[in-house]
Design an enzyme around this catalytic site. Structure first.
Site, PDB file in Angstrom:
ATOM      1  N   PRO A  11       0.830  -1.212   0.000  1.00  0.00           N
ATOM      2  CA  PRO A  11       0.000   0.000   0.000  1.00  0.00           C
ATOM      3  C   PRO A  11       0.865   1.262   0.000  1.00  0.00           C
ATOM      4  O   PRO A  11       1.761   1.402   0.813  1.00  0.00           O
ATOM      5  CB  PRO A  11      -0.787  -0.107   1.304  1.00  0.00           C
ATOM      6  N   GLU A  12       0.619   2.129  -0.956  1.00  0.00           N
ATOM      7  CA  GLU A  12       1.289   3.423  -0.971  1.00  0.00           C
ATOM      8  C   GLU A  12       0.252   4.490  -0.625  1.00  0.00           C
ATOM      9  O   GLU A  12      -0.908   4.173  -0.355  1.00  0.00           O
ATOM     10  CB  GLU A  12       1.920   3.674  -2.345  1.00  0.00           C
ATOM     11  N   HIS A  99      -5.372 -14.543   8.894  1.00  0.00           N
ATOM     12  CA  HIS A  99      -4.537 -13.356   9.057  1.00  0.00           C
ATOM     13  C   HIS A  99      -5.319 -12.140   9.560  1.00  0.00           C
ATOM     14  O   HIS A  99      -4.844 -11.018   9.461  1.00  0.00           O
ATOM     15  CB  HIS A  99      -3.835 -13.027   7.738  1.00  0.00           C
TER      16      HIS A  99
END
Ligand SMILES: [Zn+2]
Length: 278
Positions: A11-12, A99
């Site tokens: 993720p940016e 997760h």
């Protein structure tokens, strides 16, 4: 098409901003009814303080760099997606999968963090968020009015590092990651190896416009699938754009047809057009 974690890009800033815009209307004004920590061993241990958040009201969801800040009035829940994290809003009682490490329960909905690689973060910051050690030294927000050509030009003075590496230094400008640094330099016609201190005022003009346009295009691309991003199916709203140069080594430049080149700068791959970026 659902994506597996192996193909999930890190993720940016645009992905985090898309996430923020998706979450904000679903969280703001809601009262926290409970917290579940299934795995406290994230990038930093999840502090016990977060277990005491029940009863607080979410005021807003903000962003600084790649940190999401859930404003709870007397403090902020800091969330970071790390390398592989994603946040979804789900109906209560949705079974947690392998997760799914953290839940923020808000009555009729649950904010759930899934993070297979566990480089993400869940932290509690009481008091003034600007003074938090993770945030205090972050540079200018590229999408804010604070990033002007004059500011960029001033920041680069006397700086001998390559402009590509300068753009990726979060202490100066925060959140322009590897993809967007390469793309912004292509859009502004600047060679990635140019020394930051040699950027002209005209180049600073072009580069600031290119940084903002590149990030905004990525946010729009993510925004078009925003509904799914926080949906129950787990599909992402990650920017699926056509890049000009990123990951296109050997392919033809979309402007001049010259082959795109790849080079290593500070251990990261840079992509550029040798003709368009003199
Ligand atoms: Zn070209």
């Amino acid at each position: 098409m659902p994506r597996t974690s192996a193909f999930f890009p890190m993720p940016e800033l645009p992905e985090v901003e898309v996430t923020r815009r998706g979450l904000a209307p679903k969280l703001a004004g809601r009262v926290i009814s409970g917290v579940a920590v299934r795995e406290p061993r994230l990038r930093w241990p999840v502090p016990r303080d977060v277990l005491a958040l029940a009863g607080r009201t979410v005021r807003a969801v903000r962003r600084r760099g790649k940190y999401l800040l859930v404003d709870c009035g007397d403090g902020h829940l800091i969330l970071h997606l790390g390398m592989s994290g994603s946040l979804r809003v789900l109906p209560p009682g949705t079974p947690a999968q392998k997760h799914d490490h953290f839940d923020l329960e808000l009555g009729d909905r649950v904010l759930r963090l899934r993070d297979p690689r566990r480089f993400g973060a869940v932290l509690w910051a009481p008091g003034d968020i600007r003074a938090h050690p993770l945030l205090a030294h972050l540079g200018v927000e590229p999408l804010s009015r604070a990033l002007t050509p004059a500011r960029l030009h001033a920041l680069t003075r006397g700086n001998r590092i390559a402009i590509k590496n300068f753009l990726m230094d979060g202490r100066r400008i925060v959140g322009v990651g590897n993809i967007y640094a390469s793309e912004s330099l292509f859009r502004s016609g600047i060679n990635p190896r140019k020394r930051a201190g040699r950027l002209s005022k005209q180049e600073a003009n072009k580069l600031v416009a290119a940084i903002k346009a590149t990030l905004q295009a990525a946010i729009r691309a993510g925004g078009s699938t925003l509904r799914d991003f926080v949906g129950a199916d787990g599909s992402s709203g990650y920017a699926q754009q056509r890049h000009y140069v990123y990951d296109r080594a050997g392919k033809k430049c979309r402007r001049c047809r010259a082959p795109i080149r790849k080079l290593l700068q500070g251990q990261r791959s840079t992509y550029y057009c040798p003709t368009c970026q003199k």
